[in-house]
Design a protein around this motif. Sequence first.
Motif, mmCIF file in Angstrom:
data_model
loop_
_atom_site.group_PDB
_atom_site.id
_atom_site.type_symbol
_atom_site.label_atom_id
_atom_site.label_comp_id
_atom_site.label_asym_id
_atom_site.label_seq_id
_atom_site.Cartn_x
_atom_site.Cartn_y
_atom_site.Cartn_z
ATOM 1 N N PHE A 1 0.743 -1.328 -0.079
ATOM 2 C CA PHE A 1 0.112 0.054 -0.100
ATOM 3 C C PHE A 1 1.138 1.113 0.061
ATOM 4 N N ARG A 2 1.604 1.634 0.676
ATOM 5 C CA ARG A 2 2.557 2.528 0.758
ATOM 6 C C ARG A 2 3.291 3.032 -0.216
ATOM 7 N N LYS A 3 3.871 1.734 -1.327
ATOM 8 C CA LYS A 3 4.219 2.193 -2.579
ATOM 9 C C LYS A 3 3.112 2.848 -3.237
ATOM 10 N N GLY A 4 2.298 2.387 -3.438
ATOM 11 C CA GLY A 4 1.297 3.438 -4.866
ATOM 12 C C GLY A 4 0.560 4.459 -3.889
ATOM 13 N N LEU A 5 1.295 4.488 -2.253
ATOM 14 C CA LEU A 5 0.525 5.672 -1.713
ATOM 15 C C LEU A 5 1.932 7.022 -2.214
ATOM 16 N N SER A 6 3.075 6.475 -1.824
ATOM 17 C CA SER A 6 3.671 7.306 -2.252
ATOM 18 C C SER A 6 4.062 8.044 -3.940
ATOM 19 N N ILE A 7 3.357 7.115 -4.648
ATOM 20 C CA ILE A 7 3.317 6.968 -5.795
ATOM 21 C C ILE A 7 2.195 8.806 -5.764
ATOM 22 N N ILE A 8 1.694 8.807 -5.630
ATOM 23 C CA ILE A 8 -0.385 8.870 -5.156
ATOM 24 C C ILE A 8 0.058 10.161 -4.058
ATOM 25 N N ASP A 9 1.138 10.249 -3.770
ATOM 26 C CA ASP A 9 1.815 11.443 -3.090
ATOM 27 C C ASP A 9 2.767 12.565 -2.961
ATOM 28 N N GLU A 10 3.338 12.000 -4.866
ATOM 29 C CA GLU A 10 4.270 13.480 -4.834
ATOM 30 C C GLU A 10 3.218 13.313 -6.043
ATOM 31 N N PHE A 11 2.368 13.179 -6.781
ATOM 32 C CA PHE A 11 1.019 13.015 -8.221
ATOM 33 C C PHE A 11 0.732 14.356 -7.530
ATOM 34 N N ILE A 12 0.398 14.476 -6.257
ATOM 35 C CA ILE A 12 -0.291 14.967 -5.381
ATOM 36 C C ILE A 12 0.695 16.301 -5.492
ATOM 37 N N GLU A 13 2.043 16.740 -4.582
ATOM 38 C CA GLU A 13 2.386 17.444 -4.662
ATOM 39 C C GLU A 13 2.596 18.132 -5.978
ATOM 40 N N ARG A 14 3.017 17.123 -6.982
ATOM 41 C CA ARG A 14 3.098 18.100 -8.595
ATOM 42 C C ARG A 14 2.131 19.231 -8.643
ATOM 43 N N ASN A 15 1.062 18.274 -8.427
ATOM 44 C CA ASN A 15 -0.763 18.824 -9.231
ATOM 45 C C ASN A 15 -1.481 19.700 -7.345
ATOM 46 N N TYR A 16 -0.462 20.220 -6.974
ATOM 47 C CA TYR A 16 -0.951 20.947 -5.465
ATOM 48 C C TYR A 16 -2.441 21.318 -5.406
ATOM 49 N N ASN A 17 -1.699 22.696 -6.768
ATOM 50 C CA ASN A 17 -3.204 23.299 -7.018
ATOM 51 C C ASN A 17 -4.593 23.150 -7.386
ATOM 52 N N ASP A 18 -4.661 21.804 -8.154
ATOM 53 C CA ASP A 18 -5.798 21.585 -8.848
ATOM 54 C C ASP A 18 -6.488 20.262 -7.970
#
Length: 115
Positions: free
Chosen positions: A77-94
Motif C-alpha cells: 500500500f505504501r508503494k502506491g501511496l507514495s506515487i499518489i503523494d508525489e502526483f498530488i505534490e506536483r499538482n497541488y493547486n488542482d
Amino acid sequence: MNFEMQKANLLAENINDFINFVEKNLDNNIFNLDRNKLYQIKLIVEDYKFHILAAELLRINRFTWDEKYTHLLVDRFRKGLSIIDEFIERNYNDLFMVTGRIYTLKNLSSSFKEF
C-alpha cells in the motif's frame, strides 16, 4: 482485540473511504477538482489494487493478528501511496482537497514498523 489489529482495520477502513472519496468526486465533482488529474489518481488506485489490499487487511485482522502478512500488505500500500503523494505534490493547486486524506493514510501506514 490486539492494538495492531485495530490499527490495521482502521487503515483498511480509511483506504476504502479514500477510494469512495475519489469515485464520488469523479461522479459528482463536489469540490470542483480537475477531473483528469483525479482520474489519474483513480487509475493509480486501481493499478495498485487498493480495494483488494483493504479487503485483505480487514479479512486477516478480523479475528487474529497476522503480523507478517499485514506488514506485506501495508508495504504494498505504501508503494502506491507514495506515487499518489508525489502526483498530488506536483499538482497541488488542482488536488489540494485530497491532501487531508493522503496525510491520514500516510500517518496510519507509518504507524506500522518497517518489516
